[in-house]
Write an enzyme that holds these catalytic residues in place. Structure first.
Site, short mmCIF file in Angstrom:
data_model
loop_
_atom_site.label_atom_id
_atom_site.label_comp_id
_atom_site.label_asym_id
_atom_site.label_seq_id
_atom_site.Cartn_x
_atom_site.Cartn_y
_atom_site.Cartn_z
N ARG A 51 44.00 41.12 39.05
CA ARG A 51 44.25 39.69 39.06
C ARG A 51 44.85 39.19 40.37
NH1 ARG A 51 44.58 38.33 33.56
NH2 ARG A 51 44.05 36.21 34.14
N LYS A 55 45.24 26.56 25.01
CA LYS A 55 46.26 27.20 25.87
C LYS A 55 45.89 27.03 27.33
CE LYS A 55 46.06 31.80 26.59
NZ LYS A 55 46.08 32.20 28.01
C1 EPZ Z 1 41.65 32.13 33.73
O1 EPZ Z 1 42.30 33.20 34.37
C2 EPZ Z 1 42.09 32.17 32.29
N1 EPZ Z 1 43.53 31.96 32.21
C3 EPZ Z 1 41.69 33.51 31.67
O2 EPZ Z 1 42.07 33.49 30.30
C4 EPZ Z 1 40.18 33.67 31.78
O3 EPZ Z 1 39.80 34.92 31.26
C5 EPZ Z 1 39.77 33.55 33.25
O4 EPZ Z 1 40.23 32.30 33.79
C6 EPZ Z 1 38.25 33.61 33.43
O5 EPZ Z 1 37.65 32.57 32.69
C7 EPZ Z 1 44.03 30.71 32.31
O6 EPZ Z 1 43.30 29.74 32.48
C8 EPZ Z 1 45.52 30.56 32.20
P1 EPZ Z 1 39.99 33.73 37.51
P2 EPZ Z 1 42.30 33.29 35.98
O7 EPZ Z 1 40.85 33.39 38.68
O8 EPZ Z 1 42.23 31.95 36.57
C9 EPZ Z 1 39.09 37.28 40.55
C10 EPZ Z 1 43.00 34.30 28.36
O9 EPZ Z 1 42.64 35.24 27.66
N2 EPZ Z 1 40.00 36.57 41.48
O10 EPZ Z 1 38.93 32.77 37.09
O11 EPZ Z 1 43.41 34.20 36.38
C11 EPZ Z 1 39.80 37.78 39.31
O12 EPZ Z 1 40.39 39.03 39.56
C12 EPZ Z 1 43.02 34.44 29.85
O13 EPZ Z 1 43.31 33.15 27.93
C13 EPZ Z 1 40.23 37.13 42.74
O14 EPZ Z 1 39.71 38.20 43.08
O15 EPZ Z 1 40.92 34.03 36.26
C14 EPZ Z 1 38.67 37.86 38.31
O16 EPZ Z 1 37.96 39.06 38.51
C15 EPZ Z 1 42.74 35.86 30.27
N3 EPZ Z 1 41.07 36.48 43.60
C16 EPZ Z 1 37.77 36.66 38.68
O17 EPZ Z 1 38.11 36.36 40.04
C17 EPZ Z 1 41.68 35.30 43.27
O18 EPZ Z 1 42.41 34.74 44.12
C18 EPZ Z 1 37.99 35.42 37.84
O19 EPZ Z 1 39.37 35.19 37.77
C19 EPZ Z 1 41.43 34.74 41.98
C20 EPZ Z 1 40.58 35.40 41.11
#
Ligand code: EPZ
Length: 421
Positions: free
Chosen positions: A122, A22
């Site tokens: 998020r 996915k």
């Molecule tokens: C991706 O989400 C995945 N989704 C998530 O999978 C996964 O849990 C996550 O990466 C971490 O591995 C997809 O790939 C579609 P991040 P993403 O940006 O990109 C903070 C699932 O179950 N952050 O890596 O949204 C954020 O809040 C899903 O399949 C900011 O603060 O996650 C988090 O604490 C759930 N500001 C951390 O960074 C930003 O601009 C990591 O988030 C971006 C992120």
């Protein structure tokens, strides 16, 4: 609202095929916006999030043709509506991944702010900061991100970007924005997840010039245009890990095909520590569980460390393991919602901030529980398979977002599970 009825207590045995990932499919579908020629994708998983993304792209003017259940082609030659509306984005946060490609190809984009979800706020400020570094003018108003290329430039400009934290879709969005920018872009502190690499491989097959994907420093040299390509989506490592945990918790023995252990070292290591025997083949992985698992502590971190998307599943297996374990969640601020539901099944879990102390119990007892987010739902399925008696899991649309044909695959492994419409 569909429910899942599970009669627990049977060990999972047999063989099942793993679907496409996915979290690779979603950004790669958005990559179709970057070329005015068809992108053919195979091994595409049949998931709610994938159909949502296809609908989102179609309303922008992307021509989607389904050639087989797991094969589509997308042609954005007729792209005319660079808008991701709230009512679609609110059901799937990954819609934010259209922002970078729309800006790169079309020079203009309006994307609803994804908003938070069950597991956390998020925010997406890293996506916006990186695009601004590339010369985009970005306004956030009335719940929408409105971005456009600076009028005097006409195209995004290559830049050196260091993200404040590792962000998977942030890295993917900026990489897609950079492939058509003027000059070179460097993304430091980039996410190293295999899904980022799969996206980069797809973009390179479309003519992009990218090096360093899979490391924390990705270098993108902008080109004039991209062309069509064919790409097969990588196997879903989280679906693989989920079925491994289900077999481990139920004392079973399974063989998962069309996948590999290649990107699951941290998860495989923890399952070995828990007492499982694991054999990896070229495109399959086998697990034989012990009579009872030993408790294993885990700490989530960006790839290649233990993935946050496997945290809930490991909490479930620790509920019935021998001994106590600490589960530490360092990525999301609210990703323990499955704990209270597991406690309803008889688990012994104590939460202290981002730590969950789990003490294994002899048995779980079936109950009615509620799914709150995708991976929490998976942990409830695992617990239901282990619990004595019947477990009913409500709101399983969460499961359908990320697990293709889950009840069919579980039944193939001998589970007594049915969907109640
Ligand atoms: C991706 O989400 C995945 N989704 C998530 O999978 C996964 O849990 C996550 O990466 C971490 O591995 C997809 O790939 C579609 P991040 P993403 O940006 O990109 C903070 C699932 O179950 N952050 O890596 O949204 C954020 O809040 C899903 O399949 C900011 O603060 O996650 C988090 O604490 C759930 N500001 C951390 O960074 C930003 O601009 C990591 O988030 C971006 C992120």
């Amino acid at each position: 609202m569909d429910k899942l009825l599970i009669r627990g207590g049977t060990a999972l045995r047999g063989e099942v095929a793993i679907s496409g990932a996915k979290n690779a499919a979603l950004p790669i579908l958005c990559a179709s916006l970057l070329a005015a020629e068809p992108l053919y994708l195979s091994n595409l998983p049949q998931l709610r999030d994938v159909s949502t993304m296809l609908r989102l792209l179609e309303q922008m003017g992307v021509e989607v043709v389904r050639h087989a259940p797991d094969m589509v082609s997308l042609n954005s030659r007729g792209l005319h509506n660079p808008l991701a509306p709230y009512d679609m984005v609110k059901t799937m946060r990954a819609s934010i991944l259209v922002l970078g490609p729309l800006l790169a190809r079309h020079g203009d984009a309006r994307v609803s702010l994804p908003g938070g979800c069950a597991i956390g706020a998020r925010p997406v400020e890293q996506h916006i900061k990186g695009l601004q570094a590339m010369g985009a003018e970005v306004n956030v108003e009335h719940g929408y991100i409105h971005a456009c290329c600076a009028a005097d430039k006409g195209r995004l400009q290559g830049a050196c970007i260091v993200t404040d934290m590792v962000t998977v879709t942030g890295t993917e969005n900026l990489m897609m924005a950079a492939v058509l920018a003027e000059g070179e872009t460097i993304i430091e502190n980039a996410a190293r997840e295999p899904e980022v690499v799969d996206l980069a491989d797809c973009l390179i097959s479309m003519g992009a010039q990218i090096s360093g994907a899979g490391t924390d420093k990705i270098r993108i040299r902008g080109v004039e245009r991209l062309h069509g390509a064919r790409h097969s989506i990588m196997a879903d490592r989280i679906e693989t890990g989920t079925y491994l945990c289900a077999a481990a918790a139920t004392g079973g023995e399974v063989r998962l095909t069309r996948t590999s252990a290649a990107y699951l070292d941290a998860v495989v290591d923890k399952l070995l520590d828990a007492g499982c025997d694991i054999v990896t083949e070229r495109d399959a992985i086998r697990l034989k569980a012990p009579a009872r698992l030993k408790a294993v502590s885990v700490r989530t971190s960006p790839y290649p460390a233990f993935p946050t998307d496997m945290q809930a599943q490991f909490m479930a297996i620790n509920c019935v393991a021998e001994g106590s374990a600490v589960i530490r969640e360092t990525i999301f601020e609210n990703r323990f919602m499955h704990a209270v539901e597991l406690i309803r099944l008889g688990a012994d879990i104590r939460i202290d901030a981002n730590n969950a102390m789990v003490t294994g119990v002899e048995r779980l007892d079936g109950a009615t529980v509620m799914a709150t987010d995708l991976r929490a739902s998976a942990s409830l399925v695992i617990a239901g398979l282990v619990a004595q008696g019947e477990t009913v899991i409500d709101r399983i649309y969460h499961l359908d977002r990320g697990y293709e044909k889950i009840e069919e695959k579980l039944r193939q492994l001998g589970a007594r599970v049915e969907r109640i419409r």
